[in-house]
Design a protein around this motif. Sequence first.
Motif, PDB file in Angstrom:
ATOM      1  N   GLU A   1      24.154  -8.254   1.618  1.00  0.00           N
ATOM      2  CA  GLU A   1      25.119  -7.198   1.278  1.00  0.00           C
ATOM      3  C   GLU A   1      24.536  -5.812   1.555  1.00  0.00           C
ATOM      4  O   GLU A   1      23.395  -5.530   1.189  1.00  0.00           O
TER       5      GLU A   1
ATOM      6  N   ASP B   1      30.358  -4.339   1.533  1.00  0.00           N
ATOM      7  CA  ASP B   1      30.945  -3.761   0.315  1.00  0.00           C
ATOM      8  C   ASP B   1      31.531  -2.394   0.674  1.00  0.00           C
ATOM      9  O   ASP B   1      30.821  -1.506   1.151  1.00  0.00           O
TER      10      ASP B   1
ATOM     11  N   HIS C   1      30.073   0.614  -1.316  1.00  0.00           N
ATOM     12  CA  HIS C   1      28.702   0.919  -0.878  1.00  0.00           C
ATOM     13  C   HIS C   1      28.703   1.608   0.487  1.00  0.00           C
ATOM     14  O   HIS C   1      27.936   2.544   0.712  1.00  0.00           O
TER      15      HIS C   1
ATOM     16  N   HIS D   1      33.394  -7.168  -0.078  1.00  0.00           N
ATOM     17  CA  HIS D   1      33.565  -6.776  -1.472  1.00  0.00           C
ATOM     18  C   HIS D   1      34.515  -5.586  -1.446  1.00  0.00           C
ATOM     19  O   HIS D   1      34.154  -4.511  -0.963  1.00  0.00           O
TER      20      HIS D   1
ATOM     21  N   ASN E   1      36.248  -2.765  -2.940  1.00  0.00           N
ATOM     22  CA  ASN E   1      36.144  -1.868  -4.093  1.00  0.00           C
ATOM     23  C   ASN E   1      36.462  -0.449  -3.668  1.00  0.00           C
ATOM     24  O   ASN E   1      36.038  -0.018  -2.596  1.00  0.00           O
TER      25      ASN E   1
ATOM     26  N   HIS F   1      31.787   1.449  -8.775  1.00  0.00           N
ATOM     27  CA  HIS F   1      33.044   0.881  -8.286  1.00  0.00           C
ATOM     28  C   HIS F   1      34.236   1.435  -9.072  1.00  0.00           C
ATOM     29  O   HIS F   1      34.122   1.732 -10.253  1.00  0.00           O
TER      30      HIS F   1
ATOM     31  N   GLU G   1      35.449  -6.378  -6.973  1.00  0.00           N
ATOM     32  CA  GLU G   1      34.404  -6.233  -8.011  1.00  0.00           C
ATOM     33  C   GLU G   1      34.685  -4.935  -8.757  1.00  0.00           C
ATOM     34  O   GLU G   1      33.802  -4.104  -8.943  1.00  0.00           O
TER      35      GLU G   1
END
Length: 285
Positions: free
Chosen positions: A143, A176, A179, A213, A215, A228, A258
Amino acid sequence: MNIGAHVSTKGGLACAPARAREIGAGCFQTHPTSPQSWRPIAGDDSSTEAFSQAHRDAGSLPHYFHAIYLINLATPKDGHREQSGKALVDHLQWGERLGASGVVFHPGSHLGAGFEVMLPAVISVLTQVIEETEECQVPLLLENNAGSGACIGRSFEEIAAILDGVNSPRLRMCLDTAHVFASGYDIRSPEGAHAMLNGLNSTIGMERISLVHANDSKADLGSNADRHENIGDGKIGSEGLSALFQDPRMACIDAVLEVPGMEHEGPDRTNINRLRACAGKAELG
Ligand SMILES: [Zn+2]
Ligand SMILES: [Zn+2]
Protein backbone atom coordinates in the motif's frame (compact mmCIF):
# COMPACT_ATOMS: atom_id res chain seq x y z
CA MET A 1 -15.26 -3.29 -9.50
CA ASN A 2 -16.83 -4.51 -6.28
CA ILE A 3 -17.62 -1.65 -3.88
CA GLY A 4 -16.90 -2.79 -0.35
CA ALA A 5 -15.60 -1.86 3.06
CA HIS A 6 -13.24 -2.62 5.88
CA VAL A 7 -15.27 -4.34 8.59
CA SER A 8 -14.65 -5.09 12.24
CA THR A 9 -13.81 -8.59 13.47
CA LYS A 10 -15.31 -7.94 16.89
CA GLY A 11 -16.59 -11.28 18.18
CA GLY A 12 -14.24 -13.16 15.85
CA LEU A 13 -13.28 -13.19 12.20
CA ALA A 14 -16.36 -15.30 11.41
CA CYS A 15 -18.56 -12.29 12.31
CA ALA A 16 -17.10 -10.18 9.49
CA PRO A 17 -18.89 -11.56 6.39
CA ALA A 18 -22.38 -10.87 7.77
CA ARG A 19 -21.28 -7.38 8.81
CA ALA A 20 -20.15 -6.68 5.24
CA ARG A 21 -23.42 -8.01 3.85
CA GLU A 22 -25.45 -5.88 6.25
CA ILE A 23 -24.05 -2.58 4.93
CA GLY A 24 -24.32 -3.65 1.29
CA ALA A 25 -20.63 -4.26 0.70
CA GLY A 26 -19.69 -6.23 -2.42
CA CYS A 27 -16.29 -7.16 -0.98
CA PHE A 28 -14.61 -6.61 2.38
CA GLN A 29 -11.34 -6.28 4.25
CA THR A 30 -10.48 -7.29 7.81
CA HIS A 31 -7.62 -7.17 10.25
CA PRO A 32 -7.45 -10.93 10.92
CA THR A 33 -5.46 -10.20 14.10
CA SER A 34 -5.09 -7.20 16.37
CA PRO A 35 -3.16 -4.74 14.16
CA GLN A 36 -0.95 -3.57 17.06
CA SER A 37 0.15 -7.02 18.24
CA TRP A 38 2.75 -9.50 17.00
CA ARG A 39 0.66 -12.41 18.24
CA PRO A 40 0.49 -14.84 15.29
CA ILE A 41 -2.82 -15.79 13.75
CA ALA A 42 -4.46 -18.65 15.62
CA GLY A 43 -5.67 -20.28 12.43
CA ASP A 44 -6.91 -23.60 13.79
CA ASP A 45 -9.33 -25.87 11.95
CA SER A 46 -12.41 -24.83 13.92
CA SER A 47 -11.92 -21.09 13.29
CA THR A 48 -11.22 -21.79 9.61
CA GLU A 49 -14.43 -23.81 9.35
CA ALA A 50 -16.44 -21.14 11.22
CA PHE A 51 -15.23 -18.41 8.88
CA SER A 52 -15.78 -20.50 5.74
CA GLN A 53 -19.36 -21.28 6.77
CA ALA A 54 -20.12 -17.63 7.60
CA HIS A 55 -18.46 -16.52 4.37
CA ARG A 56 -20.62 -18.87 2.27
CA ASP A 57 -23.75 -17.84 4.18
CA ALA A 58 -23.08 -14.18 3.37
CA GLY A 59 -22.65 -14.83 -0.36
CA SER A 60 -18.91 -15.62 -0.63
CA LEU A 61 -17.89 -11.98 -1.18
CA PRO A 62 -14.26 -11.41 -2.21
CA HIS A 63 -12.26 -10.55 0.89
CA TYR A 64 -8.86 -9.13 1.78
CA PHE A 65 -6.64 -9.23 4.86
CA HIS A 66 -4.91 -6.11 6.17
CA ALA A 67 -1.67 -7.10 7.91
CA ILE A 68 -0.55 -5.69 11.27
CA TYR A 69 0.83 -2.15 11.53
CA LEU A 70 4.01 -3.28 13.32
CA ILE A 71 5.48 -4.63 10.09
CA ASN A 72 8.53 -2.72 8.89
CA LEU A 73 10.41 -4.18 5.94
CA ALA A 74 12.68 -1.14 5.58
CA THR A 75 14.08 -0.90 9.10
CA PRO A 76 17.87 -1.11 9.42
CA LYS A 77 17.28 -3.50 12.39
CA ASP A 78 17.69 -7.02 10.99
CA GLY A 79 15.63 -8.70 13.73
CA HIS A 80 12.62 -6.46 13.19
CA ARG A 81 12.77 -7.00 9.42
CA GLU A 82 12.86 -10.79 9.88
CA GLN A 83 9.96 -10.69 12.33
CA SER A 84 8.03 -8.57 9.80
CA GLY A 85 8.67 -11.10 7.05
CA LYS A 86 7.44 -13.92 9.31
CA ALA A 87 4.24 -12.00 10.04
CA LEU A 88 3.58 -11.65 6.30
CA VAL A 89 4.17 -15.38 5.76
CA ASP A 90 1.69 -16.10 8.55
CA HIS A 91 -0.94 -13.79 6.99
CA LEU A 92 -0.45 -15.30 3.52
CA GLN A 93 -0.77 -18.87 4.75
CA TRP A 94 -3.97 -18.16 6.63
CA GLY A 95 -5.26 -16.02 3.79
CA GLU A 96 -4.75 -19.00 1.49
CA ARG A 97 -6.80 -21.26 3.76
CA LEU A 98 -9.62 -18.71 3.97
CA GLY A 99 -9.65 -17.89 0.26
CA ALA A 100 -8.50 -14.27 0.67
CA SER A 101 -7.96 -12.27 -2.53
CA GLY A 102 -4.93 -10.46 -1.12
CA VAL A 103 -2.93 -9.41 1.95
CA VAL A 104 -2.45 -5.63 2.20
CA PHE A 105 0.61 -4.34 4.07
CA HIS A 106 2.38 -1.06 4.80
CA PRO A 107 6.03 -1.39 3.78
CA GLY A 108 7.37 0.63 6.73
CA SER A 109 10.02 3.25 7.40
CA HIS A 110 13.77 3.40 6.76
CA LEU A 111 14.07 5.35 10.04
CA GLY A 112 16.46 7.87 8.48
CA ALA A 113 18.78 5.40 6.77
CA GLY A 114 17.44 6.40 3.33
CA PHE A 115 15.23 4.67 0.76
CA GLU A 116 18.06 3.77 -1.62
CA VAL A 117 20.15 2.38 1.24
CA MET A 118 17.39 0.09 2.51
CA LEU A 119 15.89 -0.89 -0.87
CA PRO A 120 18.04 -4.06 -1.31
CA ALA A 121 17.00 -5.27 2.17
CA VAL A 122 13.31 -4.60 1.41
CA ILE A 123 13.60 -6.55 -1.85
CA SER A 124 15.42 -9.38 -0.10
CA VAL A 125 12.88 -9.87 2.69
CA LEU A 126 9.93 -9.72 0.26
CA THR A 127 11.62 -12.21 -2.08
CA GLN A 128 12.07 -14.55 0.88
CA VAL A 129 8.41 -14.18 1.90
CA ILE A 130 7.29 -15.03 -1.64
CA GLU A 131 9.62 -18.06 -1.77
CA GLU A 132 8.46 -19.34 1.62
CA THR A 133 4.82 -19.19 0.50
CA GLU A 134 5.29 -20.81 -2.92
CA GLU A 135 2.24 -23.01 -2.29
CA CYS A 136 0.00 -19.92 -1.85
CA GLN A 137 -1.91 -18.16 -4.60
CA VAL A 138 -2.72 -15.11 -2.45
CA PRO A 139 -0.96 -11.94 -3.60
CA LEU A 140 0.79 -9.47 -1.32
CA LEU A 141 -0.50 -5.93 -1.86
CA LEU A 142 1.92 -3.12 -1.02
CA GLU A 143 0.00 0.00 0.00
CA ASN A 144 1.16 3.52 -0.83
CA ASN A 145 1.37 5.87 2.16
CA ALA A 146 0.80 9.54 2.89
CA GLY A 147 4.54 10.24 2.86
CA SER A 148 5.13 11.17 6.48
CA GLY A 149 8.57 10.89 8.08
CA ALA A 150 10.82 8.24 6.59
CA CYS A 151 8.04 5.97 5.32
CA ILE A 152 8.80 4.18 2.07
CA GLY A 153 6.21 3.86 -0.69
CA ARG A 154 5.35 7.57 -0.81
CA SER A 155 5.62 7.78 -4.59
CA PHE A 156 4.85 5.53 -7.53
CA GLU A 157 8.58 5.53 -8.35
CA GLU A 158 9.48 4.07 -4.93
CA ILE A 159 6.78 1.43 -5.20
CA ALA A 160 7.83 0.53 -8.75
CA ALA A 161 11.44 0.13 -7.54
CA ILE A 162 10.28 -2.41 -4.93
CA LEU A 163 7.89 -4.27 -7.25
CA ASP A 164 10.46 -4.42 -10.05
CA GLY A 165 13.19 -5.52 -7.64
CA VAL A 166 11.14 -8.47 -6.36
CA ASN A 167 9.65 -9.15 -9.79
CA SER A 168 6.99 -11.65 -8.74
CA PRO A 169 3.41 -11.74 -10.07
CA ARG A 170 2.37 -12.22 -6.42
CA LEU A 171 3.66 -8.79 -5.33
CA ARG A 172 1.14 -6.17 -6.37
CA MET A 173 -0.15 -2.79 -5.18
CA CYS A 174 -3.04 -1.41 -3.17
CA LEU A 175 -3.75 2.26 -3.96
CA ASP A 176 -5.12 4.39 -1.11
CA THR A 177 -6.82 7.53 -2.47
CA ALA A 178 -6.42 9.56 0.76
CA HIS A 179 -2.72 8.66 0.97
CA VAL A 180 -2.06 9.46 -2.68
CA PHE A 181 -3.67 12.91 -2.20
CA ALA A 182 -1.78 13.66 1.02
CA SER A 183 1.48 12.59 -0.61
CA GLY A 184 1.00 15.26 -3.30
CA TYR A 185 -1.06 13.88 -6.19
CA ASP A 186 -3.85 16.39 -6.84
CA ILE A 187 -6.90 14.26 -7.69
CA ARG A 188 -9.56 16.90 -6.92
CA SER A 189 -10.46 17.48 -10.59
CA PRO A 190 -11.10 15.05 -13.44
CA GLU A 191 -7.89 16.31 -15.11
CA GLY A 192 -5.91 15.68 -11.91
CA ALA A 193 -7.43 12.23 -11.38
CA HIS A 194 -6.60 11.23 -14.96
CA ALA A 195 -3.06 12.58 -14.65
CA MET A 196 -2.55 10.54 -11.46
CA LEU A 197 -3.80 7.39 -13.24
CA ASN A 198 -1.52 8.12 -16.20
CA GLY A 199 1.43 8.35 -13.80
CA LEU A 200 0.37 5.16 -12.01
CA ASN A 201 0.02 3.34 -15.31
CA SER A 202 3.37 4.44 -16.68
CA THR A 203 5.40 3.71 -13.52
CA ILE A 204 3.67 0.68 -12.01
CA GLY A 205 1.09 -0.43 -14.60
CA MET A 206 -2.63 -0.77 -13.92
CA GLU A 207 -2.32 -4.55 -14.31
CA ARG A 208 -0.35 -4.62 -11.04
CA ILE A 209 -3.07 -2.82 -9.02
CA SER A 210 -5.34 -5.27 -7.16
CA LEU A 211 -7.24 -3.10 -4.72
CA VAL A 212 -8.16 0.50 -3.98
CA HIS A 213 -8.67 1.91 -0.50
CA ALA A 214 -11.43 4.38 -1.29
CA ASN A 215 -11.17 7.25 1.17
CA ASP A 216 -11.68 10.99 1.12
CA SER A 217 -9.06 12.98 3.05
CA LYS A 218 -9.35 15.30 6.08
CA ALA A 219 -5.76 16.33 5.39
CA ASP A 220 -4.67 18.76 2.68
CA LEU A 221 -2.95 18.04 -0.61
CA GLY A 222 0.73 17.33 0.03
CA SER A 223 0.31 17.52 3.82
CA ASN A 224 1.72 13.99 4.29
CA ALA A 225 -0.92 13.48 7.00
CA ASP A 226 -2.90 10.23 7.04
CA ARG A 227 -6.45 11.24 8.00
CA HIS A 228 -9.40 9.57 6.29
CA GLU A 229 -12.76 11.29 5.71
CA ASN A 230 -16.19 10.12 4.55
CA ILE A 231 -16.66 10.07 0.77
CA GLY A 232 -17.46 13.57 -0.55
CA ASP A 233 -16.90 15.31 2.81
CA GLY A 234 -13.15 15.75 2.56
CA LYS A 235 -10.50 17.72 0.71
CA ILE A 236 -10.63 15.49 -2.38
CA GLY A 237 -14.39 15.68 -2.91
CA SER A 238 -16.85 13.87 -5.16
CA GLU A 239 -15.76 15.37 -8.47
CA GLY A 240 -12.24 13.96 -8.38
CA LEU A 241 -13.34 10.67 -6.82
CA SER A 242 -16.05 10.24 -9.48
CA ALA A 243 -13.56 10.81 -12.30
CA LEU A 244 -11.24 8.28 -10.68
CA PHE A 245 -13.83 5.58 -10.02
CA GLN A 246 -15.47 5.94 -13.43
CA ASP A 247 -12.21 5.65 -15.32
CA PRO A 248 -12.31 2.43 -17.39
CA ARG A 249 -8.80 1.58 -16.12
CA MET A 250 -10.31 1.08 -12.65
CA ALA A 251 -13.16 -1.16 -13.81
CA CYS A 252 -11.60 -4.47 -12.71
CA ILE A 253 -10.20 -3.28 -9.36
CA ASP A 254 -12.05 -3.88 -6.08
CA ALA A 255 -12.59 -0.87 -3.81
CA VAL A 256 -12.73 -0.96 0.00
CA LEU A 257 -13.80 1.95 2.20
CA GLU A 258 -11.73 2.78 5.30
CA VAL A 259 -13.70 5.87 6.28
CA PRO A 260 -14.84 7.00 9.76
CA GLY A 261 -18.54 6.53 8.91
CA MET A 262 -21.45 8.87 9.58
CA GLU A 263 -21.73 7.62 13.19
CA HIS A 264 -17.95 7.23 13.64
CA GLU A 265 -18.40 3.48 13.75
CA GLY A 266 -16.57 2.72 10.53
CA PRO A 267 -17.71 2.32 6.94
CA ASP A 268 -21.49 2.25 6.57
CA ARG A 269 -24.25 2.00 3.96
CA THR A 270 -24.22 5.78 3.40
CA ASN A 271 -20.58 5.69 2.35
CA ILE A 272 -21.15 2.55 0.27
CA ASN A 273 -23.89 4.44 -1.60
CA ARG A 274 -21.78 7.56 -1.98
CA LEU A 275 -18.96 5.53 -3.46
CA ARG A 276 -21.39 3.60 -5.67
CA ALA A 277 -22.65 6.95 -6.97
CA CYS A 278 -19.05 8.07 -7.65
CA ALA A 279 -18.50 4.84 -9.58
CA GLY A 280 -21.70 5.38 -11.59
CA LYS A 281 -23.46 2.41 -9.99
CA ALA A 282 -27.08 2.30 -8.79
CA GLU A 283 -27.46 3.09 -5.09
CA LEU A 284 -28.69 0.37 -2.75
CA GLY A 285 -31.97 0.68 -0.87
ZN1 LIG B 1 -5.53 2.27 3.37
ZN1 LIG C 1 -4.55 5.77 6.01
